[in-house]
Enzyme design. Structure first.
Site, PDB file in Angstrom:
ATOM      1  CD  GLU A  44      -2.981   1.042   2.279  1.00  0.00           C
ATOM      2  OE1 GLU A  44      -3.282  -0.076   2.744  1.00  0.00           O
ATOM      3  OE2 GLU A  44      -3.531   2.091   2.657  1.00  0.00           O
ATOM      4  NE  ARG A  62      -9.855   0.255   9.341  1.00  0.00           N
ATOM      5  CZ  ARG A  62     -11.113   0.187   8.909  1.00  0.00           C
ATOM      6  NH1 ARG A  62     -11.946  -0.709   9.422  1.00  0.00           N
ATOM      7  NH2 ARG A  62     -11.554   0.990   7.977  1.00  0.00           N
ATOM      8  CD  GLU A  70      -8.866  -4.246   5.560  1.00  0.00           C
ATOM      9  OE1 GLU A  70      -7.854  -3.859   6.147  1.00  0.00           O
ATOM     10  OE2 GLU A  70      -9.769  -3.477   5.181  1.00  0.00           O
TER      11      GLU A  70
END
Ligand SMILES: Cc1cc2nc3c(=O)[nH]c(=O)nc-3n(C[C@H](O)[C@H](O)[C@H](O)COP(=O)(O)OP(=O)(O)OC[C@H]3O[C@@H](n4cnc5c(N)ncnc54)[C@H](O)[C@@H]3O)c2cc1C
Ligand code: FES
Length: 1326
Positions: free
Chosen positions: A802, A880, A1261
């Site tokens: 990423e 998160r 995910e």
């Protein structure tokens, strides 16, 4: 015969074509026809060998339909159509393992198939679909593959059937289709593929073994010699030639399998100028059955040894084959078939590794070794004097090992061997042993005993003192106690012994002896079971401790909702369409970054990285590198035309200038004509450092208050009041280790300067084209419009590509700029693991207040993550984690804080779940503690705390469409939870040393990027005049099936078949400013953008369609073109109304949530810490699935990756910040054998999601965390073991639950004999 001045010609065959190589470099390796490891197999060993590659056994060229690729050969077809190929990088290897098995055994059993894959790894699929596809070859495949109402289904077999069935043999159990209403059964399907479509196996289509090689076999070979730049390979044909050469070159290496020497030369930078290959010498490959045993030539491969021993065991009386059986058990877990097929018995002995699996067997059995030199032969016994030091033996440099005699065992003699490793399949031992005892005839009095251990000293050793003391003693409880006491003292290790795990290793020495003791006792009592028996029988609850590992046949079912009746057959949305590249991947035709053909003047780059975690750079000296052939130049910070500053937070450099802040920090790079030359030159670059004190662990960072700011917090309710009102308050701590992405395709970039205006084309394996373009442009000092980034596909990403690919891409681009030539680099696995970071390790500290019924009242948590040396995505990961700290539970009062530790490790980064799995894991830890404290079943405590529809989360988001409770109830019921819980309790009562555990765990995963502006996507649709559609969107394909789903979306949007739509690649010149393919939202946002572009085209076509309603798509397109209507459109989408403010705890971080529940059962071996995954049931809400095969593939793949995270994958660092676990040898990801034996996945029916394309939901995910059910099932099993030792309190178990952690937690008399610190006390961690 002396070798010739120049090298010989090398002759071999590839896929039937003859290859003659004149200038062969012995350092080169290649793939072979046997399953073998390509990177280890020396090209010189191919002389007169036929090679078959995946391309040689089938291709996609025969086309039945214009756009449908048909696989010519059944091996590839079955894996492709059974959805066993996601990113496809592993697929050719798996196909070849299957092909080899079927060539050797046309009618394999399922067990053979599982064994054949022991040396293969896949990071994407979770293995189940591969096994399922290849199960169709198995002769014992009596399972219906879950085809509801097909043959074997419970329904078709009648109510009382117990044979197989759609629920995996659990006919009439809860969740069985027999309990469902007829209309519901018809709604659900488990038919992910149709095996009746598979072409039958046709041996006549197999490549013919080259006749030239057949005739060669009967000819007398002549010695050959190949000379490279640094190494000479000589292959003699007679023993005399060999010993003469060994006398001429005493330091020459003898290479058979090259599985040791290859590793030393490739990875340890060792150089052996002369290599002698004894493969053609008959005596070295001979097998002789003698009076006393079987003699194997030292060059016999382990596979051939295995075959001979197996035959002997089948034919000889059992008492004679005790040693053979033990050797076979060791060979069963010795590497994988690719290694065993080539590695030699002699190679294992002569490597003299302290963790060799065979040496303890040979030493304990007193095997005989025959050595030879020009002076003649001598035979010695493998005993305590054979190994003289670390990797040293008594064999003289001029001698070779000619043969090994493994003796028959005698009557009254017993032998066992044990091995414990991180992973059962294809792993080296932590401790391994061979144990032999001979009794006085007809008694239980020990006449001779030999206990040999590996992994406890620099060499394989004998426990001489213990053996001496036990001789003459009776085999009874007293002997056991004394033996353990003696072994505990004799097998001592200093706390700082190399290899670590000191207490575990010492405990294993006792555990193994205990297993041996019981095994022998069992055999003795069986032999002497008359009235005169001197032995006590083995207590019934101890018997399972003697059982060798076995796995039951696999069973599985995958259930999904069928598309509504009446849906057009051309509308593929909701159907299990095969991944559009699967066939090409299976045939080896799919092009990955490094498959792009070489440019004529292309160069190769090797990175020069820091060996210190924290240091000042005093000097960089590349002068020695210049003398390496092919050297072109060295690039470093001063070669950067633009800015050296890079990184998501602008806190990184392309090249380190004055200071390095982690091992693996990129300092420079060497460019040369070939990969080998650039590698060699890179090693010659000398860096001088002034070392500074590094911060490595979270604990060290906390002590030094080394954090990246800002520190985020979430607060809700009144925590103080909550604690005051609580019946109980508990405090605890849990650590979760990091995780290496281990995408099978490592980072790769090819940079091609275009020669005009600073233009550069980059082929990159990246999930993030935008940042790759931006960072490269910045480093080169050009606008982004000069940089074109192209991605066809990746061999896996999982978040690792990423942002972290940019650390390589920018360097390669700078090198291409400097040289003006194309430059390529694909990292070796060890480099990739060293420099590119992984999942953030987390430490969680909690204080939780709760009522007697388990209801949580108040929670205080602090999370600490190890961010490494730069910010990268650490803030997003911590955000998160904090947003998922509730997992699925309603916590009325809560205070949380997340610290990101700044350390001297390589920057950690995104990894599937992005902090969610860490945040939720700690929630499940305190949830388990609460249940323990309240004395309530954990599932009750979990359920009482679950959210309800309409509840507000701790970040004040209202839960709408909350399907979690449905998932929970379905999973509880389909797993038959309560009945199995009783069975587990019964099992645990009856077994002292094996324990079972079970756990059911929910998950709620927020969908959206937490950075609001990333929730946007673009698409571009071109329709050509023949009606074919070229689709491009902002997402990248890394195996997750995104392109396949996007084609399905476009197909429905445009109302045309998927076969008319093609996606070639993702690129910055088709869709600009793309968000990374991450956060599970890619199908949601790109799907909407694709839909939007298609709608634009359809709108333009509307008048044409109205004027010719019965026309075809092709006719409308032709008319449109001729009417000058644009047939190209862009599409765009952004998720509305997302954004959250941590300061005010207001806003909406997520568009919606994905939900799921898993129930897992495990069995642990309390003596060794081993565990097996018995069964997992998953119920997952993915909305209305766009593609059930892909979604189930994502669920299973994520789950198995999570099994790795929570039970196996452990990154180990030195205190100085040096990563020890740098390759597949040290770092173990789950293999085929690690998946649950029974694996049931079902997609929740009737749960459309109004927030995403065609009512679907994100899936990449969310399921990963469900594997926590395995971890907590292990903890459940450990509780039972501890209860047997009188310990009932809750205890700390950090993640991953490795054999070491499991064994140390199962406190018993053995652990107590070797423990020097509290078993619950954790060591400092990164
Ligand atoms: C992926 C992988 C997994 C592995 N797993 C295991 C495992 O589970 N258990 C385990 O014990 N090992 C394991 N190994 C180690 C290795 O495979 C074995 O030691 C193997 O038996 C070595 O045999 P070889 O023929 O490949 O040796 P080579 O690499 O060809 O040679 C090894 C050494 O032996 C010497 N030698 C070989 N033959 C003779 C001879 N006749 N006379 C004198 N010297 C000789 C060579 O000079 C060299 O020093 C593994 C290795 C790899 C790469
Ligand atoms: S499909 Fe196996 S590694 Fe990707």
């Amino acid at each position: 015969m002396a070798p010739a001045e120049t090298g010989d010609e090398l002759v071999f065959f590839v896929n039937g074509k003859k290859v003659v190589e004149k200038d062969v470099d012995p350092e080169t390796t290649l793939l072979t026809h046997h399953t073998a490891n390509a990177c280890l197999f020396p090209i010189c060993a191919l002389h007169h060998v036929a090679v078959t590659t995946v391309e040689g056994i089938g291709n996609t060229k025969s086309r039945l339909h214009p756009a449908q690729l048909i696989v010519a050969v059944t091996f590839q077809e079955r894996i492709a159509k059974s959805h066993g190929s996601q990113c496809g990088f592993c697929t050719p290897g798996i196909v070849m393992s299957m092909y080899t098995l079927l060539r050797n055994k046309p009618k394999p059993k399922m067990e053979d198939i599982e064994d054949a894959f022991q040396g293969n790894l896949c990071r994407c699929t979770g293995y189940r679909p591969i096994l399922e596809g290849y199960r169709t070859f198995a002769v014992d495949s009596n399972y219906c593959s879950g085809v509801v109402n097909g043959t074997g289904c419970c329904r078709s077999k009648g109510e009382n059937s117990m044979n197989g069935g759609c629920c995996g043999g659990k006919a009439n159990g809860p969740g069985c289709c027999m309990n469902e209403k007829e209309e519901n059964v018809m709604m659900m399907s488990s038919n992910l593929f149709d095996s009746s479509e598979f072409q039958p196996l046709d041996p006549t289509q197999e490549p013919i073994f080259p006749p030239e090689l057949m005739t060669q076999r009967n000819k007398k070979q002549k010695q050959v010699c190949f000379k490279g730049e640094r190494v000479m390979w000589i292959q003699p044909t007679t023993l005399q030639e060999l010993v003469a050469l060994k006398s001429q070159y005493p330091s020459a290496k003898l290479v058979v399998g090259n599985t040791e020497v290859g590793i030393e030369m490739r990875l340890k930078n060792m150089l052996y100028p002369v290599i002698l290959a004894p493969a053609w010498i008959p005596e070295m490959n001979a097998v002789q059955h003698t009076e006393t045993g079987i003699t194997f030539g030292a060059a016999c491969t382990l596979s051939s040894v295995e075959e001979v021993l197996r035959k002997a065991v089948a034919e000889l009386p059992p008492y004679k084959t005790e040693i053979f059986q033990a050797a076979l058990e060791q060979l069963r877990w010795f590497a994988g078939p690719q290694i065993r097929n080539v590695a030699a018995l002699g190679g294992n002995i002569m490597t003299a590794s302290p963790i060799s699996d065979l040496n303890p067997v040979l030493m304990a059995s007193g095997s005989k070794l025959t050595l030879m030199s020009v002076e003649g032969k001598r035979t010695i016994t493998m005993d305590e004097k054979f190994f003289t030091g670390y990797r040293k033996t008594v064999v003289k440099p001029e001698e070779v090992l000619l043969s090994v005699e493994i003796p028959y065992s005698k009557e009254d003699e017993y032998f066992s061997a044990f091995k414990q490793a991180y992973r059962r399949e294809d792993d080296i031992a932590i401790v391994t042993c061979g144990m032999r005892v001979l009794f006085q005839r007809g008694t239980s009095q020990v006449q001779e005993v030999k206990l040999s251990y590996g992994g406890m000293a620099p060499t394989t050793i004998l426990a001489l003192k213990t053996c001496q003391e036990l001789t003459g003693r009776d085999w009874n409880e007293k002997l056991l106690q004394d033996a353990c006491r003696l072994l505990a003292s004799e097998m001592a290790l200093s706390p700082s012994a190399p290899g670590g795990m000191v207490e575990f290793r010492r405990t294993l020495t006792l555990s193994f002896f205990f297993k041996f003791y019981l095994t022998v006792l069992q055999k003795l009592s069986k032999h002497q079971n008359g009235p005169n028996s001197l032995c006590e029988p083995v207590p019934p609850n101890y018997v399972s401790a003697t059982e060798l590992f076995h796995k039951d046949p696999i069973a599985n079912a995958q259930l999904f909702q069928e598309v509504p009746r009446g849906q057009s057959v051309e509308d593929m949305v909701g159907r299990p369409l095969v991944h559009v590249s699967a066939a090409k991947q299976a045939c080896g035709e799919a092009v990955y970054c490094d498959d792009i053909p070489h440019y004529e003047n292309e160069l190769y780059l090797t990175l020069v990285t820091s060996t210190k975690a924290h240091a000042k750079i005093l000097s960089i000296d590349a002068s020695e590198a210049q003398s390496v052939p092919g050297y072109v130049c060295f690039v470093s910070a001063k070669d950067i035309p633009g800015s050296n500053i890079t990184g998501i937070a602008n806190d990184e450099t392309v090249f380190a200038e004055n200071e390095v802040t982690c091992v693996g920090h990129i300092i420079g790079a060497v460019i040369a004509d070939t990969q080998e030359h650039s590698r060699r030159a890179a090693r010659a670059v000398k860096i001088k450092y002034e070392e500074l004190k590094p911060i490595v662990t979270i604990q060290e960072a906390i002590e030094k208050q080394s954090f990246f700011k800002p520190t985020k917090r979430i607060k809700k309710g009144d925590v103080k009041k909550g604690f005051e009102e609580s019946d109980h308050i508990l405090e605890g701590e849990m650590y979760l280790g990091g995780q290496e992405h281990f995408y099978l395709e490592t980072h790769c970039t090819l940079a091609v300067p275009k020669g005009e205006d600073g233009e550069m084309e980059l082929f990159v394996s990246t999930q993030n084209l935008m940042k790759t373009q931006e960072f490269t442009a910045r480093a080169l000092g050009v606008p982004s419009n000069r940089i074109l980034v192209r991605v066809k596909r990746m061999g896996g990403g999982f978040g690792g590509k990423e942002t972290r690919n940019t650390i390589l891409t920018t360097v390669v681009a700078v090198a291409a700029f400097k040289t003006g030539r194309p430059v390529r680099c694909m990292l070796d696995r060890d480099e990739d693991m060293l420099i590119s970071g992984g999942r953030h390790p987390f430490l969680g500290r909690y204080k939780v207040g709760f009522m007697k019924n388990g209801k949580v009242k108040s929670l205080e948590v602090s999370y600490y993550s190890n961010g490494g040396n730069s910010v990268d995505l650490s803030h997003g990961v911590m955000d998160r984690a904090l947003l998922h700290l509730d997992n699925s539970y309603n916590i009325p009062n809560l205070s949380s804080v997340g610290f990101i530790c700044k350390t001297n490790l390589p920057s950690n980064t995104a990894f599937r779940g992005f902090g969610g799995p860490q945040g939720m894991m700690i929630a499940e830890c305190w949830m388990g503690d609460i249940a323990r404290k309240c004395g309530l079943p954990p599932e009750e405590v979990r359920k009482i705390n679950l959210y309800h529809e309409g509840d507000l989360t701790h970040f004040n988001q209202k839960l709408e469409g909350f399907t979690l409770r449905r998932c929970w109830d379905e999973c509880l019921s389909s797993s038959n939870y309560h009945a199995r819980r009783k069975l587990i309790e019964e099992f645990n009562k009856q077994n002292r040393w094996k324990k079972r555990g079970m756990c059911i765990i929910p998950t709620k995963f927020g969908i959206s990027f937490t950075v609001p502006f990333l929730n946007q996507a673009g698409a571009l649709v071109h329709v050509y005049t023949d009606g074919s559609v070229l689709l491009t969107h902002g997402g990248t394909e890394m195996g997750q099936g995104l392109h396949t789903k996007m084609i399905q979306v476009a197909s429905r949007s445009l109302g045309i078949p998927t076969s008319k739509i093609y996606i070639s690649e993702t690129s910055t010149n088709t869709v600009p400013n793309t968000s990374p393919t991450a956060a599970s939202v890619s199908a949601d946002i790109n799907g909407m953008a694709v839909h939007n572009a298609c709608q634009t085209i359809l709108k333009r076509l509307e008048p044409i369609k109205q004027s010719n309603p019965k026309g075809s798509w092709e006719q409308w397109i032709k008319t449109a073109y001729e009417s000058c209507v644009s047939l190209s459109a862009t599409g765009f989408y952004r998720i509305p109304d997302v954004g959250y403010n941590f300061e005010t705890n207001e806003g909406k971080p997520f568009c919606y949530f994905s939900y799921g529940v898993a129930c897992s059962e495990v069995e642990i071996d309390c003596l060794t810490g081993d565990h097996k995954n018995i069964r997992t049931d998953i119920v997952m809400d993915v909305g209305t699935s766009l593609n059930p095969a892909i979604d189930i593939g994502q669920i299973e793949g994520a789950f198995v990756q999570g099994i790795g995270l929570y039970t196996m994958e452990e990154l180990r660092y030195s205190p100085e910040g040096n990563l020890y676990t740098r390759g597949p040898g040290m770092y173990k990801i789950p293999a085929f054998g690690d998946i649950p034996t029974e694996f049931y996945v079902s997609l929740l029916r009737d749960c459309p999601n109004s927030k995403a394309i065609y009512s679907s939901k994100a899936v990449g995910e969310p399921p990963l965390f469900l594997s926590a059910s395995v971890f907590y099932a292990i903890k459940d099993a450990i509780y039972s073991a501890r209860e047997d030792s009188g310990m009932t309190e809750s205890f700390r178990l950090d993640s991953p639950a490795t054999p070491e952690r499991i064994r140390n937690a199962c406190v018993d008399t053995f652990t107590k004999m070797v423990t020097f610190r509290s078993p619950d006390q954790s060591t400092p961690v990164c």
